[in-house]
Design a protein around this motif. Sequence first.
Motif, PDB file in Angstrom:
ATOM      1  N   LEU A 111       0.873  -1.169   0.000  1.00  0.00           N
ATOM      2  CA  LEU A 111       0.000   0.000   0.000  1.00  0.00           C
ATOM      3  C   LEU A 111       0.909   1.217   0.000  1.00  0.00           C
ATOM      4  O   LEU A 111       1.645   1.455   0.967  1.00  0.00           O
ATOM      5  N   LEU A 112       0.897   1.955  -1.090  1.00  0.00           N
ATOM      6  CA  LEU A 112       1.788   3.111  -1.228  1.00  0.00           C
ATOM      7  C   LEU A 112       1.270   4.300  -0.427  1.00  0.00           C
ATOM      8  O   LEU A 112       0.070   4.431  -0.204  1.00  0.00           O
ATOM      9  N   HIS A 113       2.182   5.144  -0.025  1.00  0.00           N
ATOM     10  CA  HIS A 113       1.810   6.349   0.727  1.00  0.00           C
ATOM     11  C   HIS A 113       1.280   7.441  -0.192  1.00  0.00           C
ATOM     12  O   HIS A 113       0.539   8.317   0.244  1.00  0.00           O
ATOM     13  N   GLY A 114       1.690   7.416  -1.427  1.00  0.00           N
ATOM     14  CA  GLY A 114       1.259   8.445  -2.373  1.00  0.00           C
ATOM     15  C   GLY A 114       2.306   9.493  -2.646  1.00  0.00           C
ATOM     16  O   GLY A 114       2.134  10.350  -3.503  1.00  0.00           O
ATOM     17  N   ASN A 115       3.418   9.430  -1.933  1.00  0.00           N
ATOM     18  CA  ASN A 115       4.476  10.429  -2.120  1.00  0.00           C
ATOM     19  C   ASN A 115       5.791   9.801  -2.600  1.00  0.00           C
ATOM     20  O   ASN A 115       6.837  10.423  -2.519  1.00  0.00           O
ATOM     21  N   GLU A 116       5.725   8.562  -3.100  1.00  0.00           N
ATOM     22  CA  GLU A 116       6.926   7.866  -3.519  1.00  0.00           C
ATOM     23  C   GLU A 116       7.483   8.440  -4.828  1.00  0.00           C
ATOM     24  O   GLU A 116       6.725   8.910  -5.674  1.00  0.00           O
ATOM     25  N   THR A 117       8.786   8.367  -4.944  1.00  0.00           N
ATOM     26  CA  THR A 117       9.452   8.729  -6.186  1.00  0.00           C
ATOM     27  C   THR A 117       9.834   7.434  -6.885  1.00  0.00           C
ATOM     28  O   THR A 117      10.473   6.573  -6.280  1.00  0.00           O
ATOM     29  N   ARG A 118       9.446   7.294  -8.115  1.00  0.00           N
ATOM     30  CA  ARG A 118       9.765   6.066  -8.852  1.00  0.00           C
ATOM     31  C   ARG A 118      11.210   6.102  -9.337  1.00  0.00           C
ATOM     32  O   ARG A 118      11.689   7.121  -9.813  1.00  0.00           O
ATOM     33  N   ASP A 119      11.860   4.953  -9.207  1.00  0.00           N
ATOM     34  CA  ASP A 119      13.233   4.823  -9.682  1.00  0.00           C
ATOM     35  C   ASP A 119      13.240   5.005 -11.202  1.00  0.00           C
ATOM     36  O   ASP A 119      12.426   4.391 -11.896  1.00  0.00           O
ATOM     37  N   PRO A 120      14.140   5.839 -11.723  1.00  0.00           N
ATOM     38  CA  PRO A 120      14.125   6.111 -13.163  1.00  0.00           C
ATOM     39  C   PRO A 120      14.449   4.892 -14.030  1.00  0.00           C
ATOM     40  O   PRO A 120      14.024   4.816 -15.173  1.00  0.00           O
ATOM     41  N   THR A 121      15.147   3.922 -13.493  1.00  0.00           N
ATOM     42  CA  THR A 121      15.511   2.734 -14.260  1.00  0.00           C
ATOM     43  C   THR A 121      14.486   1.623 -14.122  1.00  0.00           C
ATOM     44  O   THR A 121      14.012   1.071 -15.104  1.00  0.00           O
ATOM     45  N   THR A 122      14.122   1.295 -12.878  1.00  0.00           N
ATOM     46  CA  THR A 122      13.214   0.161 -12.631  1.00  0.00           C
ATOM     47  C   THR A 122      11.745   0.573 -12.607  1.00  0.00           C
ATOM     48  O   THR A 122      10.872  -0.274 -12.680  1.00  0.00           O
ATOM     49  N   HIS A 123      11.485   1.852 -12.440  1.00  0.00           N
ATOM     50  CA  HIS A 123      10.128   2.400 -12.311  1.00  0.00           C
ATOM     51  C   HIS A 123       9.438   1.946 -11.031  1.00  0.00           C
ATOM     52  O   HIS A 123       8.238   2.100 -10.873  1.00  0.00           O
ATOM     53  N   SER A 124      10.185   1.367 -10.128  1.00  0.00           N
ATOM     54  CA  SER A 124       9.624   0.912  -8.855  1.00  0.00           C
ATOM     55  C   SER A 124       9.489   2.090  -7.893  1.00  0.00           C
ATOM     56  O   SER A 124      10.396   2.904  -7.776  1.00  0.00           O
ATOM     57  N   PRO A 125       8.362   2.165  -7.174  1.00  0.00           N
ATOM     58  CA  PRO A 125       8.215   3.207  -6.168  1.00  0.00           C
ATOM     59  C   PRO A 125       8.894   2.827  -4.846  1.00  0.00           C
ATOM     60  O   PRO A 125       8.941   3.634  -3.930  1.00  0.00           O
ATOM     61  N   LEU A 126       9.398   1.597  -4.751  1.00  0.00           N
ATOM     62  CA  LEU A 126      10.027   1.111  -3.523  1.00  0.00           C
ATOM     63  C   LEU A 126      11.454   0.679  -3.802  1.00  0.00           C
ATOM     64  O   LEU A 126      11.784   0.248  -4.909  1.00  0.00           O
ATOM     65  N   SER A 127      12.280   0.730  -2.768  1.00  0.00           N
ATOM     66  CA  SER A 127      13.667   0.311  -2.930  1.00  0.00           C
ATOM     67  C   SER A 127      13.771  -1.212  -2.941  1.00  0.00           C
ATOM     68  O   SER A 127      12.934  -1.914  -2.370  1.00  0.00           O
ATOM     69  N   TYR A 128      14.805  -1.694  -3.562  1.00  0.00           N
ATOM     70  CA  TYR A 128      15.110  -3.126  -3.580  1.00  0.00           C
ATOM     71  C   TYR A 128      15.191  -3.640  -2.146  1.00  0.00           C
ATOM     72  O   TYR A 128      14.648  -4.706  -1.834  1.00  0.00           O
ATOM     73  N   ASP A 129      15.853  -2.887  -1.278  1.00  0.00           N
ATOM     74  CA  ASP A 129      16.035  -3.313   0.111  1.00  0.00           C
ATOM     75  C   ASP A 129      14.706  -3.428   0.849  1.00  0.00           C
ATOM     76  O   ASP A 129      14.500  -4.372   1.618  1.00  0.00           O
ATOM     77  N   GLU A 130      13.796  -2.474   0.648  1.00  0.00           N
ATOM     78  CA  GLU A 130      12.510  -2.550   1.336  1.00  0.00           C
ATOM     79  C   GLU A 130      11.689  -3.738   0.846  1.00  0.00           C
ATOM     80  O   GLU A 130      11.069  -4.451   1.648  1.00  0.00           O
ATOM     81  N   ILE A 131      11.686  -3.972  -0.449  1.00  0.00           N
ATOM     82  CA  ILE A 131      10.934  -5.105  -0.988  1.00  0.00           C
ATOM     83  C   ILE A 131      11.492  -6.411  -0.419  1.00  0.00           C
ATOM     84  O   ILE A 131      10.734  -7.258   0.077  1.00  0.00           O
ATOM     85  N   THR A 132      12.799  -6.564  -0.462  1.00  0.00           N
ATOM     86  CA  THR A 132      13.443  -7.782   0.036  1.00  0.00           C
ATOM     87  C   THR A 132      13.170  -7.991   1.522  1.00  0.00           C
ATOM     88  O   THR A 132      12.797  -9.089   1.952  1.00  0.00           O
ATOM     89  N   ALA A 133      13.336  -6.934   2.317  1.00  0.00           N
ATOM     90  CA  ALA A 133      13.098  -7.042   3.759  1.00  0.00           C
ATOM     91  C   ALA A 133      11.634  -7.377   4.061  1.00  0.00           C
ATOM     92  O   ALA A 133      11.346  -8.167   4.962  1.00  0.00           O
ATOM     93  N   SER A 134      10.718  -6.804   3.305  1.00  0.00           N
ATOM     94  CA  SER A 134       9.293  -7.076   3.517  1.00  0.00           C
ATOM     95  C   SER A 134       8.963  -8.533   3.201  1.00  0.00           C
ATOM     96  O   SER A 134       8.180  -9.167   3.917  1.00  0.00           O
ATOM     97  N   ILE A 135       9.559  -9.072   2.149  1.00  0.00           N
ATOM     98  CA  ILE A 135       9.330 -10.476   1.811  1.00  0.00           C
ATOM     99  C   ILE A 135       9.872 -11.366   2.926  1.00  0.00           C
ATOM    100  O   ILE A 135       9.211 -12.326   3.342  1.00  0.00           O
TER     101      ILE A 135
END
Length: 177
Positions: A111-135
């Motif tokens: 659930l996004l906060h609405g203020n995320e900045t998307r990574d210009p390369t991956t277009h992900s609104p979340l960092s690799y580290d946050e996704i990995t840690a959440s999993i």
Amino acid sequence: MQELHLKYGWIPGAESIRPNAEIREKKENYIKNMLTRYVSLQDFILHKFFGLKPTVEGNCMNSKLHVLLAEISAAQAAGLQQPNHHQFRLVPNLFSYHVPAGTNHYVIWFLLHGNETRDPTTHSPLSYDEITASIEVGLKQLLGPTKDQFSFVWYPNPKPTIISDILYHVQVFWIPE
């Protein structure tokens, strides 16, 4: 993923990284059915996985469930209590790909906060580290304290069914060890 599949057989490879025709048809039928009950698939995910309360829109002959912006905003505000961390739900993929035996196919929804900045390369609104840690947290919660050994890989869906400023998801493949 194919290189990882060749090294670790439980990781899906080129033959199993996308849904087959049967799964695609099942998914299309499921979505068609959901859209008779919900205004959008986003409403379905917010209600089913995040527990947000929907309202009924329309009349008695043609009504659908919809999660109001006020409900979403309240959930987003609650999520802001932990900066750089998002509420998530790790759930079995309803339309699991044909993966190697013993491999589990899940999806992690954020659930996004609405203020995320998307990574210009991956277009992900979340960092690799946050996704990995959440999993990792989600799998530990799923398996419990006595079965906390697992391996996983994840990847952003190159053809997401839901594109949203409120939700983000990635595909997760994992095995217990």
